[in-house]
Design an enzyme around this catalytic site. Structure first.
Site, PDB file in Angstrom:
ATOM      1  N   TYR A 141       7.137  -8.687   6.174  1.00 53.63           N
ATOM      2  CA  TYR A 141       6.148  -9.725   6.470  1.00 53.63           C
ATOM      3  C   TYR A 141       6.692 -10.788   7.413  1.00 53.63           C
ATOM      4  O   TYR A 141       5.947 -11.583   7.976  1.00 53.63           O
ATOM      5  CB  TYR A 141       5.657 -10.399   5.182  1.00 53.63           C
ATOM      6  N   LYS A 188      13.256   1.957  -1.521  1.00 52.81           N
ATOM      7  CA  LYS A 188      12.874   3.248  -0.929  1.00 52.81           C
ATOM      8  C   LYS A 188      14.107   3.782  -0.198  1.00 52.81           C
ATOM      9  O   LYS A 188      14.060   4.110   1.001  1.00 52.81           O
ATOM     10  CB  LYS A 188      11.665   3.027   0.008  1.00 52.81           C
ATOM     11  N   ASP A 244       4.578  -7.002  -3.422  1.00 49.13           N
ATOM     12  CA  ASP A 244       3.174  -7.348  -3.224  1.00 49.13           C
ATOM     13  C   ASP A 244       2.287  -6.280  -3.864  1.00 49.13           C
ATOM     14  O   ASP A 244       1.333  -6.558  -4.594  1.00 49.13           O
ATOM     15  CB  ASP A 244       2.906  -7.443  -1.713  1.00 49.13           C
ATOM     16  N   ASP A 248       0.319  -6.297  -7.934  1.00 53.84           N
ATOM     17  CA  ASP A 248      -1.136  -6.151  -8.060  1.00 53.84           C
ATOM     18  C   ASP A 248      -1.479  -4.997  -8.994  1.00 53.84           C
ATOM     19  O   ASP A 248      -2.402  -5.084  -9.805  1.00 53.84           O
ATOM     20  CB  ASP A 248      -1.787  -5.917  -6.686  1.00 53.84           C
TER      21      ASP A 248
END
Ligand code: NAD
Length: 355
Positions: A141, A188, A244, A248
């Site tokens: 981001y 990852k 993020d 959620d």
């Protein structure tokens, strides 16, 4: 103790829920003999309506001077034009970067009274109590990004430094030490070079915590494990993008967005406390919003910014008590009778005052 809170109600239901959070913290001050001062400031669409931009300088200065910041929510359909250069949500990134808030803490606790209100089976989610620690000021981001002149290709770079990984993993390891002693790092590393750095540095940091039970999971596997064995997780630390998404997903375990608090912390300076939900313009101004996420965010402020553990726990116990007594706002009422925002907040105030 003396402390100052900068209150930024923002848009939609933000003002309604922060009002209740403030009342609860005032009740804590009365009950435990503290002296708290509150100052209120414009942010988001409310500030833009006054021609001040999403994050006025005066608001930022007040935040810097405070011990903790309560944010309601920012965002409103009036400002949804995707081509606009100014948007209310820019206030969030502005606050995070100006205050160096690199760690986002999101507890997801499935309350016994509400195990049936989410979409997952009660016996699967019962007892779930996870603290997610998401890196907030680095990663993709904030990396370099661009689009080619013809608009046919684009890129966003995900980068981390050793220092960025170290500080977030250390914060998560400290939190795990104070909880059930289990830490999961999510990355990852089978594909991404940046994740291999993350995994290596995280392992080095965790070596300083021999008492911790440490697990490493790939983000794709994590999204499955979260739904198949949510109870197994204690503290989960991960990068900005993965955090993020996975937070959620985890919010669905708890049943309602109206119950989830968050804290954003820096190395020093004030922490920012806000409910996970947005400004919910569909229910704004109707006394329908669930104030518990904002109230539980205030409890996190007492814990993390003021070191008032007993007072934080008193707020959390008060919330459990009003839910155990059957009080429900409409989002968690499942068709049964419900109370409004103000009545729910007042019930928590009363429970705190008699604690
Ligand atoms: P939202 O969280 O505002 O609402 C999603 C749904 O959940 C709505 O149906 C809403 O009524 C309900 N809901 C949310 N909070 C609730 C509460 N406390 N009690 C009862 N019901 C509640 O998400 P959205 O509709 O996608 O976004 C609305 C606006 O909020 C947008 O402008 C968005 O950009 C903004 N937003 C801001 C933040 C923030 O300030 N941190 C976070 C998310 C979204």
């Amino acid at each position: 103790m003396e402390a100052t809170f900068a209150v930024l109600p923002g848009d939609g239901i933000g003002a309604e829920v922060t009002r209740q959070a403030r009342d609860v913290v005032e009740a804590i001050a009365d009950t435990y003999g503290h002296s708290f001062t509150f100052t209120e400031h414009d942010v988001g669409g409310e500030a833009m309506r006054r021609g001040l931009g999403p994050l006025p300088e005066e608001t930022l200065e007040a935040c810097r001077a405070a011990d903790a910041i309560f944010l309601g929510a920012v965002g409103h359909p009036d400002f949804d034009d995707p081509t606009a250069t100014e948007r209310p949500e820019q206030a969030l990134l502005g606050l995070r970067s100006a205050l160096g808030l690199f760690a986002n803490l999101r507890p997801v606790r499935v309350l016994p009274e509400l195990v049936d209100s989410g979409p997952l089976k009660a016996d699967l989610v019962t007892g779930t109590d996870i603290l997610f620690v998401r890196e907030l000021t680095g990663g993709i981001y904030f990396g370099d990004s661009g689009t080619s002149e013809d608009g046919d290709s684009a890129y966003s770079v995900m980068g981390y430094t050793r220092g960025e990984v170290e500080r977030i993993v250390r914060l998560a390891a400290d939190a795990a030490t104070n909880r059930r002693g289990r830490l999961t790092s999510v990355d990852k590393a089978n594909v991404l070079e940046v994740s291999r750095l993350w995994r290596r540095v995280a392992g080095e940091v965790v070596a300083d915590y021999p008492g911790l039970e440490y697990e490493v999971l790939l983000i794709d596997a994590m999204t499955m494990h979260l739904l198949s064995r949510p109870r197994d997780f204690d503290v989960v630390v991960t990068a900005n993008l993965f955090g993020d998404i996975v937070t959620d997903e985890a919010s669905m375990l708890a049943g309602s967005m109206g119950l989830l608090p968050s804290a954003s912390l820096g190395a020093d300076g004030p922490g920012l406390y806000e409910p996970v939900h947005g400004s919910a313009p569909d229910i704004a101004g109707q006394d329908l919003a669930n104030p518990l996420a904002a109230i539980l965010s205030a409890a996190m402020a007492l814990r993390h910014s003021l070191d008032l553990e007993q007072e934080a726990a008193a707020v959390e116990t008060a919330v459990d008590e009003v839910l155990a007594a059957g009080m429900r706002t409409v989002d968690i009422a499942e068709g049964a009778t419900h109370v409004g925002t103000v009545e729910m907040g007042a019930a928590v105030v009363e429970a705190v005052s008699s604690s």
